[in-house]
Design an enzyme around this catalytic site. Structure first.
Site, mmCIF file in Angstrom:
data_model
loop_
_atom_site.group_PDB
_atom_site.id
_atom_site.type_symbol
_atom_site.label_atom_id
_atom_site.label_comp_id
_atom_site.label_asym_id
_atom_site.label_seq_id
_atom_site.Cartn_x
_atom_site.Cartn_y
_atom_site.Cartn_z
ATOM 1 N N GLU A 205 3.453 2.600 3.407
ATOM 2 C CA GLU A 205 2.389 3.337 2.687
ATOM 3 C C GLU A 205 1.773 4.486 3.481
ATOM 4 O OE1 GLU A 205 -0.432 0.423 1.305
ATOM 5 O OE2 GLU A 205 1.047 -0.600 0.074
ATOM 6 N N ASN A 248 8.616 1.758 3.428
ATOM 7 C CA ASN A 248 8.185 1.018 2.234
ATOM 8 C C ASN A 248 6.977 1.725 1.628
ATOM 9 O OD1 ASN A 248 8.609 -1.462 0.689
ATOM 10 N ND2 ASN A 248 6.638 -2.174 1.494
ATOM 11 N N HIS A 284 4.899 -2.745 -7.800
ATOM 12 C CA HIS A 284 3.772 -3.478 -8.392
ATOM 13 C C HIS A 284 3.457 -2.760 -9.710
ATOM 14 C CE1 HIS A 284 3.004 -5.819 -4.775
ATOM 15 N NE2 HIS A 284 3.035 -4.716 -4.066
ATOM 16 N N GLU A 314 8.519 -5.390 -3.661
ATOM 17 C CA GLU A 314 7.323 -6.247 -3.830
ATOM 18 C C GLU A 314 7.002 -6.416 -5.309
ATOM 19 O OE1 GLU A 314 3.965 -4.909 -1.499
ATOM 20 O OE2 GLU A 314 5.199 -4.438 0.250
ATOM 21 N N ASP A 316 5.826 -7.289 -8.814
ATOM 22 C CA ASP A 316 5.046 -8.135 -9.722
ATOM 23 C C ASP A 316 4.653 -7.274 -10.910
ATOM 24 O OD1 ASP A 316 2.857 -6.739 -8.499
ATOM 25 O OD2 ASP A 316 2.429 -8.445 -7.199
HETATM 26 C C1 XIL Z 1 -0.916 -8.282 0.449
HETATM 27 C C2 XIL Z 1 -0.816 -9.788 0.514
HETATM 28 O O1 XIL Z 1 -0.075 -10.237 -0.580
HETATM 29 C C3 XIL Z 1 -2.188 -10.402 0.529
HETATM 30 O O2 XIL Z 1 -2.106 -11.804 0.742
HETATM 31 C C4 XIL Z 1 -3.048 -9.766 1.628
HETATM 32 O O3 XIL Z 1 -4.354 -10.262 1.545
HETATM 33 C C5 XIL Z 1 -3.050 -8.264 1.486
HETATM 34 O O4 XIL Z 1 -1.726 -7.780 1.484
HETATM 35 N N1 XIL Z 1 1.480 -3.830 -0.368
HETATM 36 C C6 XIL Z 1 2.025 -4.427 0.748
HETATM 37 C C7 XIL Z 1 1.756 -5.859 1.018
HETATM 38 O O5 XIL Z 1 2.831 -3.788 1.440
HETATM 39 O O6 XIL Z 1 1.740 -6.158 2.389
HETATM 40 C C8 XIL Z 1 0.482 -6.320 0.390
HETATM 41 O O7 XIL Z 1 0.376 -7.729 0.570
HETATM 42 C C9 XIL Z 1 0.450 -5.939 -1.064
HETATM 43 C C10 XIL Z 1 0.520 -4.440 -1.238
#
Ligand code: XIL
Length: 546
Positions: A205, A248, A284, A314, A316
Site C-alpha cells: 500500500e 501488494n 477487498h 486478500e 473478501d
Molecule cells: C488487517 C487484519 O486482517 C486485521 O486483523 C488487523 O487488525 C489489521 O490488518 N490490507 C492488508 C492487511 O494488507 O494486512 C490488512 O489486515 C487488511 C487490509
C-alpha cells in the site's frame, strides 16, 4: 428505502478510489455486457488442466469453459484445494493464529480447503519487533509450523507498510537510521524463514492517489522519499534470493487512476532493475459495485505483460451496501466470488488467490464496528453460496450473462430506444453521439427499464468516446424510483476518458430494492458542457452462476 449503489465512498479499503478505466482501445475493450465477445486469451496454466481448453469466446459468458477434467468442461471438485489445483492455481487464506489455537473447526477447515496461508498479522513488523532490539517470533513460527503440518505453502505479509509498524519507528529518525532499521528488519525476518516462505509481500500500500505526490504519506515516504520502495525490494532479494517478491496494493483491481499510478510506478522500478516478481491485487470488494470481469482480466494482463505474476491476495466481498434480505445478498456475493476466482483461473499469469479469512466468524471487517458477511463460510462454519461461486470460478466457469435489459444497445436500429438528455442526439456509424450538451448531467438516456430489471447481480458494459476536452470522467448512472416514493441515483460505472479514443465503461453491480421498482432509467453523462459524448456497444445484463 433503497441504499445507494452509488455510495461507493462510504466505506474504506479497496472499494473506492480507483474508479473507472483508461483502457486504451487497443485490442481491448472486452465487453462483459455489450456485444458478448470474449476477451479470453486462452487457457489457464496447463499444470492442472487436462482439456487444453482455450476460452470458448463468443458465448453468453466472457471467458467460456476451460474444458477441465476431461469431461467437457464440467469438472468437479470436493474442496477449494482440489478445484484450484485443477486450474493450476493455489488457493490461500489469511491465517488467524489465535483462532487456530482455540477453535478446532477453524483449524480443520483451514487444513482441508486451502493449500497456502498468509499469516494475517503474525509476520507484520509491529508484532514481530516490540522493541528496536528484540524480536518475538512465537506467533510467526507457529503460523509457519501450522502451514507446513497442513502441506500448505506460505506467503509472508508484510515487510514494509505504513500501518502495523513498530511505534519505536519515528519520523524523527534520520534517513540513515530508518534505512538501517528497514534493512535489518528485512534481513532478519526473511533470513529466519528462508526456504520456508515461498513469497513475500515486500511493500504494501505505498500508493495513495488522494495525496499530493500519489504516494502514501508514511514515515518511510516522509523520511526517505519514494526510493524506499526500490531499496526494500533490493534488500529482500539479497535476504532470500529464492523467495518471490510481491508489491501488494488495495483498490487496484479496476483499471483506473490508482491502478494506473501503480502500473507506472512498477514499470519504472522494473526498468531500473528493481527485483519485483509479482503484484497482489488485494480485492477487498463490495458486491454492490465492483470491476467487471473483462476489466479485471485486462488489468491482470497488463501487469503480466511487464513480466510479473499476479495474485488476488486478500479477497473478501462486503454485502451490506446492497439493500435486500440476506438471501439476495448472499446470492449476489456468490457471483462476485465466482467472478474473482474465474478471472484468476482464466488468466495464465494469475498464480492464485487468497481469501482474507474464510469464516464470517473471524473477519477483520467485523472489527471496525460494521460487521458483515464477507467470506465463504458462515459463522457456524456452513458453506455459503459464495463457497460454491469460488469453486465454480476455479473450474473455469465465469458468471453467465443474460439478456440485455437495454433496447438497441448496439445502435443497429438507429437511435431507437435512446434520447438526448439536455443534448442533441445523432447517429454516427454504430454509435450514438450527444452534442450541444447543457452541462455535466447532460448526455444520453434510455428510459422504461423497470420491467427489464430484477434484483440480483448485473453487468454493465459500453464503449465511450469524448471529444473537445483534455480528460473527462464519463459516468453510467441508473436512476431508480420505488413504490414507496424514494428515488436514487446509482453510479454503476465510471471512466476517465481521453479525447478521441474509445474507452471501456464497465462494471458489475448488485440491485436490491426495499419496495417495488416503479421506474428505472440509464443515463450516460459526466463531461463538461459541450463536450461531445459518443457511445456504442451498450449492455446491461443480469449475471447468474450458470
Ligand atoms: C488487517 C487484519 O486482517 C486485521 O486483523 C488487523 O487488525 C489489521 O490488518 N490490507 C492488508 C492487511 O494488507 O494486512 C490488512 O489486515 C487488511 C487490509
Amino acid at each position: 428505502m433503497l441504499v445507494g449503489v452509488g455510495s461507493v465512498a462510504l466505506f474504506a479499503p479497496g472499494c473506492g478510489g480507483s474508479e473507472g478505466t483508461d483502457a486504451t482501445s487497443s485490442g481491448g475493450v472486452s465487453s462483459d455486457a455489450g456485444s458478448g465477445s470474449s476477451s479470453g486469451s486462452g487457457a489457464a496454466s496447463s499444470t492442472g488442466g487436462t482439456g487444453g481448453g482455450g476460452a470458448s469466446g463468443g458465448s453468453s459468458s466472457d471467458g467460456g469453459s476451460l474444458g477441465f477434467g476431461g469431461d467437457g468442461g464440467q469438472g468437479s471438485a470436493a474442496t477449494l484445494r482440489e478445484a484450484a489445483a485443477l486450474a493450476g492455481k493455489y488457493v490461500g487464506t489469511a491465517l488467524d493464529i489465535v483462532a487456530h489455537r482455540n477453535d478446532a473447526t477453524y483449524a480443520e477447515i483451514l487444513a482441508q480447503e486451502f493449500d497456502e496461508v498468509t499469516p494475517e498479522n503474525a509476520m507484520k513488523w509491529e508484532p514481530l519487533a516490540p522493541t528496536a532490539d528484540t524480536y518475538d517470533w512465537e506467533d510467526a513460527d507457529e503460523s509457519a509450523d501450522v502451514a507446513e503440518a497442513n502441506d500448505q505453502s506460505i506467503k509472508g505479509h508484510t515487510l514494509v507498510w505504513h500501518l502495523q509498524h513498530p511505534t519505536w519507528l519515528s519520523a524523527s529518525m534520520t534517513p540513515e537510521e530508518l534505512r538501517l532499521a528497514m534493512q535489518s528488519h528485512i534481513e532478519t525476518t526473511m533470513g529466519r524463514y528462508r526456504g520456508r516462505v515461498r513469497a513475500w509481500d515486500v511493500v504494501n500500500e505505498a500508493v495513495d492517489v488522494a495525496s499530493a505526490s500519489g504516494y502514501t504519506e508514511s514515515i518511510f515516504y516522509e523520511v526517505l522519499g519514494p526510493d524506499y520502495i526500490a531499496d526494500a525490494f533490493r534488500w529482500a532479494r539479497e535476504a532470500d534470493p529464492e523467495a518471490l517478491l510481491f508489491y501488494n496494493e488495495v483498490g487496484i483491481e479496476r483499471i483506473g487512476a490508482k491502478s494506473n499510478f501503480t502500473y507506472e510506478m512498477i514499470s519504472a522500478l522494473l526498468e531500473d532493475g528493481v527485483p519485483i516478481d509479482g503484484i497482489g491485487f488485494q480485492s477487498h470488494i463490495s458486491i454492490h459495485r465492483y470491476p467487471s470481469l473483462g476489466n479485471l482480466r485486462s488489468n491482470i494482463r497488463r501487469f503480466a505483460d511487464l513480466g510479473l505474476v499476479v495474485s488476488l491476495s486478500e479477497i473478501d466481498a462486503r454485502t451490506l451496501l446492497l439493500p435486500g434480505d440476506r438471501d439476495l445478498r448472499w446470492r449476489v456475493q456468490r457471483v462476485a466470488m465466482q467472478q474473482l476466482t474465474s478471472a484468476c483461473a482464466l488468466e495464465p499469469a494469475c498464480e492464485g488467490v487468497t481469501f482474507w479469512g474464510f469464516t464470517d466468524n473471524y473477519s477483520w471487517i467485523n472489527d471496525d464496528g460494521d460487521p458483515d458477511d464477507a467470506l465463504l463460510f458462515d459463522r457456524s462454519y456452513q458453506k455459503k453460496p459464495a463457497y460454491q461461486g469460488a469453486l465454480d470460478g476455479f473450474l473455469g466457469r465465469p458468471p453467465a450473462l443474460g439478456e440485455n435489459a437495454l433496447e438497441n444497445g448496439d445502435f443497429s436500429a438507429g437511435l431507437d430506444g435512446w434520447e438526448g438528455l439536455d443534448a442533441d442526439l445523432a447517429l454516427s456509424g454504430e454509435a450514438g453521439c450527444a452534442s450541444a450538451r447543457a452541462g455535466t448531467t447532460a448526455g444520453m438516456v434510455q428510459t422504461d427499464l423497470a420491467a427489464a430489471l430484477a434484483e440480483g447481480a448485473h453487468a454493465f458494459a459500453a464503449e465511450v468516446r469524448v471529444d473537445g476536452s483534455e480528460e473527462a470522467v464519463v459516468d453510467a448512472i441508473l436512476v431508480v424510483e420505488l413504490e414507496d416514493g424514494t428515488s436514487e441515483e446509482l453510479n454503476i460505472a465510471s471512466v476517465p476518458a481521453e479525447p478521441g479514443a474509445w474507452v471501456e465503461l464497465s462494471g458489475y453491480f448488485g440491485l436490491g430494492f426495499e419496495s417495488p421498482l416503479t421506474s428505472a432509467e440509464l443515463q450516460i453523462r459526466g463531461p463538461a458542457a459541450d463536450v461531445e459524448l459518443c457511445l456504442r456497444g451498450v449492455g446491461m445484463r443480469p449475471l447468474s452462476p450458470e
